[in-house]
Design a protein around this motif. Structure first.
Motif, PDB file in Angstrom:
ATOM      1  N   ILE A 133      63.438 -19.926 -24.559  1.00 32.50           N
ATOM      2  CA  ILE A 133      64.286 -20.097 -23.376  1.00 32.50           C
ATOM      3  C   ILE A 133      64.863 -21.504 -23.308  1.00 32.50           C
ATOM      4  N   ARG A 134      66.148 -21.580 -22.952  1.00 31.69           N
ATOM      5  CA  ARG A 134      66.759 -22.879 -22.678  1.00 31.69           C
ATOM      6  C   ARG A 134      66.744 -23.095 -21.167  1.00 31.69           C
ATOM      7  N   MET A 135      66.282 -24.239 -20.729  1.00 28.85           N
ATOM      8  CA  MET A 135      66.053 -24.477 -19.309  1.00 28.85           C
ATOM      9  C   MET A 135      66.667 -25.792 -18.848  1.00 28.85           C
ATOM     10  N   SER A 136      67.326 -25.747 -17.689  1.00 25.38           N
ATOM     11  CA  SER A 136      67.766 -26.963 -17.006  1.00 25.38           C
ATOM     12  C   SER A 136      66.731 -27.254 -15.929  1.00 25.38           C
ATOM     13  N   TYR A 137      66.166 -28.456 -15.949  1.00 28.68           N
ATOM     14  CA  TYR A 137      65.024 -28.757 -15.088  1.00 28.68           C
ATOM     15  C   TYR A 137      65.220 -30.075 -14.355  1.00 28.68           C
ATOM     16  N   LEU A 138      64.796 -30.085 -13.084  1.00 27.56           N
ATOM     17  CA  LEU A 138      64.854 -31.287 -12.261  1.00 27.56           C
ATOM     18  C   LEU A 138      63.425 -31.708 -11.966  1.00 27.56           C
ATOM     19  N   ALA A 139      62.973 -32.799 -12.575  1.00 28.71           N
ATOM     20  CA  ALA A 139      61.598 -33.256 -12.406  1.00 28.71           C
ATOM     21  C   ALA A 139      61.378 -33.788 -10.993  1.00 28.71           C
ATOM     22  N   LEU A 140      60.107 -34.049 -10.656  1.00 26.85           N
ATOM     23  CA  LEU A 140      59.774 -34.509  -9.310  1.00 26.85           C
ATOM     24  C   LEU A 140      60.387 -35.870  -8.996  1.00 26.85           C
ATOM     25  N   ASP A 141      60.712 -36.643 -10.031  1.00 26.08           N
ATOM     26  CA  ASP A 141      61.380 -37.929  -9.799  1.00 26.08           C
ATOM     27  C   ASP A 141      62.898 -37.777  -9.818  1.00 26.08           C
ATOM     28  N   ASN A 142      63.360 -36.482  -9.766  1.00 27.78           N
ATOM     29  CA  ASN A 142      64.791 -36.146  -9.727  1.00 27.78           C
ATOM     30  C   ASN A 142      65.527 -36.471 -11.031  1.00 27.78           C
ATOM     31  N   THR A 143      64.785 -36.577 -12.127  1.00 24.03           N
ATOM     32  CA  THR A 143      65.390 -36.744 -13.437  1.00 24.03           C
ATOM     33  C   THR A 143      65.730 -35.370 -13.999  1.00 24.03           C
ATOM     34  N   ALA A 144      67.004 -35.151 -14.341  1.00 25.87           N
ATOM     35  CA  ALA A 144      67.443 -33.851 -14.860  1.00 25.87           C
ATOM     36  C   ALA A 144      67.386 -33.850 -16.382  1.00 25.87           C
ATOM     37  N   SER A 145      67.055 -32.698 -16.946  1.00 30.90           N
ATOM     38  CA  SER A 145      67.010 -32.577 -18.402  1.00 30.90           C
ATOM     39  C   SER A 145      67.252 -31.132 -18.800  1.00 30.90           C
ATOM     40  N   THR A 146      67.657 -30.931 -20.048  1.00 28.40           N
ATOM     41  CA  THR A 146      67.806 -29.593 -20.627  1.00 28.40           C
ATOM     42  C   THR A 146      66.795 -29.473 -21.758  1.00 28.40           C
ATOM     43  N   ARG A 147      66.006 -28.409 -21.728  1.00 29.23           N
ATOM     44  CA  ARG A 147      64.915 -28.276 -22.678  1.00 29.23           C
ATOM     45  C   ARG A 147      64.901 -26.897 -23.320  1.00 29.23           C
ATOM     46  N   LEU A 148      64.406 -26.842 -24.530  1.00 31.05           N
ATOM     47  CA  LEU A 148      64.150 -25.574 -25.204  1.00 31.05           C
ATOM     48  C   LEU A 148      62.644 -25.370 -25.142  1.00 31.05           C
ATOM     49  N   ILE A 149      62.203 -24.262 -24.531  1.00 34.17           N
ATOM     50  CA  ILE A 149      60.774 -24.084 -24.273  1.00 34.17           C
ATOM     51  C   ILE A 149      60.257 -22.738 -24.773  1.00 34.17           C
ATOM     52  N   ARG A 150      58.947 -22.714 -24.993  1.00 42.73           N
ATOM     53  CA  ARG A 150      58.229 -21.484 -25.308  1.00 42.73           C
ATOM     54  C   ARG A 150      57.310 -21.191 -24.115  1.00 42.73           C
ATOM     55  N   PRO A 151      57.711 -20.342 -23.178  1.00 50.23           N
ATOM     56  CA  PRO A 151      56.861 -20.051 -22.015  1.00 50.23           C
ATOM     57  C   PRO A 151      55.546 -19.398 -22.465  1.00 50.23           C
ATOM     58  N   LEU A 152      54.416 -19.930 -21.965  1.00 48.54           N
ATOM     59  CA  LEU A 152      53.104 -19.443 -22.392  1.00 48.54           C
ATOM     60  C   LEU A 152      52.325 -18.753 -21.270  1.00 48.54           C
ATOM     61  N   GLN A 153      52.495 -19.237 -20.036  1.00 53.93           N
ATOM     62  CA  GLN A 153      51.685 -18.701 -18.947  1.00 53.93           C
ATOM     63  C   GLN A 153      52.274 -19.099 -17.603  1.00 53.93           C
ATOM     64  N   LEU A 154      52.160 -18.197 -16.618  1.00 50.09           N
ATOM     65  CA  LEU A 154      52.562 -18.503 -15.247  1.00 50.09           C
ATOM     66  C   LEU A 154      51.297 -18.656 -14.408  1.00 50.09           C
ATOM     67  N   GLU A 155      51.288 -19.656 -13.509  1.00 47.85           N
ATOM     68  CA  GLU A 155      50.129 -19.897 -12.659  1.00 47.85           C
ATOM     69  C   GLU A 155      50.568 -19.958 -11.200  1.00 47.85           C
ATOM     70  N   TYR A 156      49.712 -19.451 -10.327  1.00 43.53           N
ATOM     71  CA  TYR A 156      50.013 -19.408  -8.891  1.00 43.53           C
ATOM     72  C   TYR A 156      49.120 -20.378  -8.133  1.00 43.53           C
ATOM     73  N   TRP A 157      49.717 -21.174  -7.209  1.00 38.61           N
ATOM     74  CA  TRP A 157      48.984 -22.221  -6.505  1.00 38.61           C
ATOM     75  C   TRP A 157      49.034 -22.073  -4.991  1.00 38.61           C
ATOM     76  N   GLY A 158      49.393 -20.916  -4.478  1.00 33.80           N
ATOM     77  CA  GLY A 158      49.522 -20.782  -3.040  1.00 33.80           C
ATOM     78  C   GLY A 158      50.922 -21.255  -2.635  1.00 33.80           C
ATOM     79  N   ARG A 159      51.865 -20.349  -2.764  1.00 31.69           N
ATOM     80  CA  ARG A 159      53.291 -20.589  -2.516  1.00 31.69           C
ATOM     81  C   ARG A 159      54.033 -21.230  -3.668  1.00 31.69           C
ATOM     82  N   VAL A 160      53.404 -22.007  -4.491  1.00 31.71           N
ATOM     83  CA  VAL A 160      54.100 -22.632  -5.608  1.00 31.71           C
ATOM     84  C   VAL A 160      53.593 -22.046  -6.925  1.00 31.71           C
ATOM     85  N   TRP A 161      54.531 -21.684  -7.801  1.00 37.15           N
ATOM     86  CA  TRP A 161      54.223 -21.182  -9.137  1.00 37.15           C
ATOM     87  C   TRP A 161      54.547 -22.260 -10.164  1.00 37.15           C
TER      88      TRP A 161
END
Length: 245
Positions: free
Chosen positions: A159-187
């Motif tokens: 997957i190619r992903m456009s991502y905005l980090a918590l410090d508001n730094t934007a980047s485009t990444r090529l990723i291999r998704p491995l696992q989804l985790e749930y934290w109580g409203r936030v995934w």
């Protein structure tokens, strides 16, 4: 203020998420150490711990002694599929934000019953399934990406992903998704990031765009889920887990 520093530009909900990530190792963490690491005051940590407890997170401890989680903070092993849990989570969260007081009250009651049957959480049922920690808008921002991410994890899609980090730094990444985790409203999504050539944990609600490249990936030594979990265990033993970026 810890070390005379002050954390800026970070929302409280993001800081609470960071605290949970740090405490996943099950070790005792003092308010002083957490304050130093997160660059806030000890008083802020005390308030955050009270909020986490009220939200059903299994945290025990007190001022001057330290805090630790009393049960693993993981995706609850209920007899639900990932899709079913996501649908239930969405429905309860929406109703909890409803302007109709009866519907909102019923959603809170349902959330408490759900908390009561989650085996990881040995604490008393909370009054809100994560309601006190994360605003609904945080999770809602990432719901649109969940179908593609679930499919990518199952089918090993690149997957190619456009991502905005918590410090508001934007980047485009090529990723291999491995696992989804749930934290109580936030995934979050654990993935192998080709840009960083390392494992990364991403907040799903911080993803701006996803593109299915049409390519797939194969498990490679050093880049698969088992290696990621092993690396996390090693990091937890030495200095605490990696925080989502």
């Amino acid at each position: 203020m810890a070390g005379g520093r002050k954390q800026t530009g970070i929302r409280r909900s993001d800081r609470l998420f960071d605290i949970i990530q740090i405490m996943r190792d099950g070790a005792l963490h003092t308010a002083h150490d957490l304050a130093e690491r997160l660059e806030v005051s000890e008083r802020t940590i005390w308030r955050d711990m009270a909020t986490l407890r009220a939200s059903g997170v299994p945290v025990e401890g007190e001022r001057g002694v330290g805090y630790m989680v009393t049960a693993p903070i993981t995706l609850p092993p209920m007899n639900l599929t990932m899709g079913e849990l996501e649908a239930l989570h969405l429905a309860v969260a929406i109703l909890g934000e409803a302007t109709d007081p009866d519907l909102s009250k019923s959603a809170q009651s349902l959330a408490a019953k759900i908390d009561a049957v989650l085996p990881e959480n040995a604490s008393p049922p909370s009054t809100g399934w994560g309601f006190a920690v994360y605003p609904f808008a945080d999770a809602a921002a990432g719901f649109k990406h969940m179908p593609l991410l679930r499919d990518a994890v199952r089918e090993k899609k690149l997957i190619r992903m456009s991502y905005l980090a918590l410090d508001n730094t934007a980047s485009t990444r090529l990723i291999r998704p491995l696992q989804l985790e749930y934290w109580g409203r936030v995934w979050t999504m654990s993935a192998w990031c080709e840009l960083r050539n390392d494992f990364q944990v991403f907040r799903v609600d911080r993803i701006e765009a996803l593109i299915d490249t049409g390519a797939t990936f194969k498990d490679e030594a050093g880049k698969n889920l088992q290696d990621h979990l092993a690396k996390m265990d090693a990091e937890m033993s030495s200095q605490g887990p990696k925080t989502a970026i």
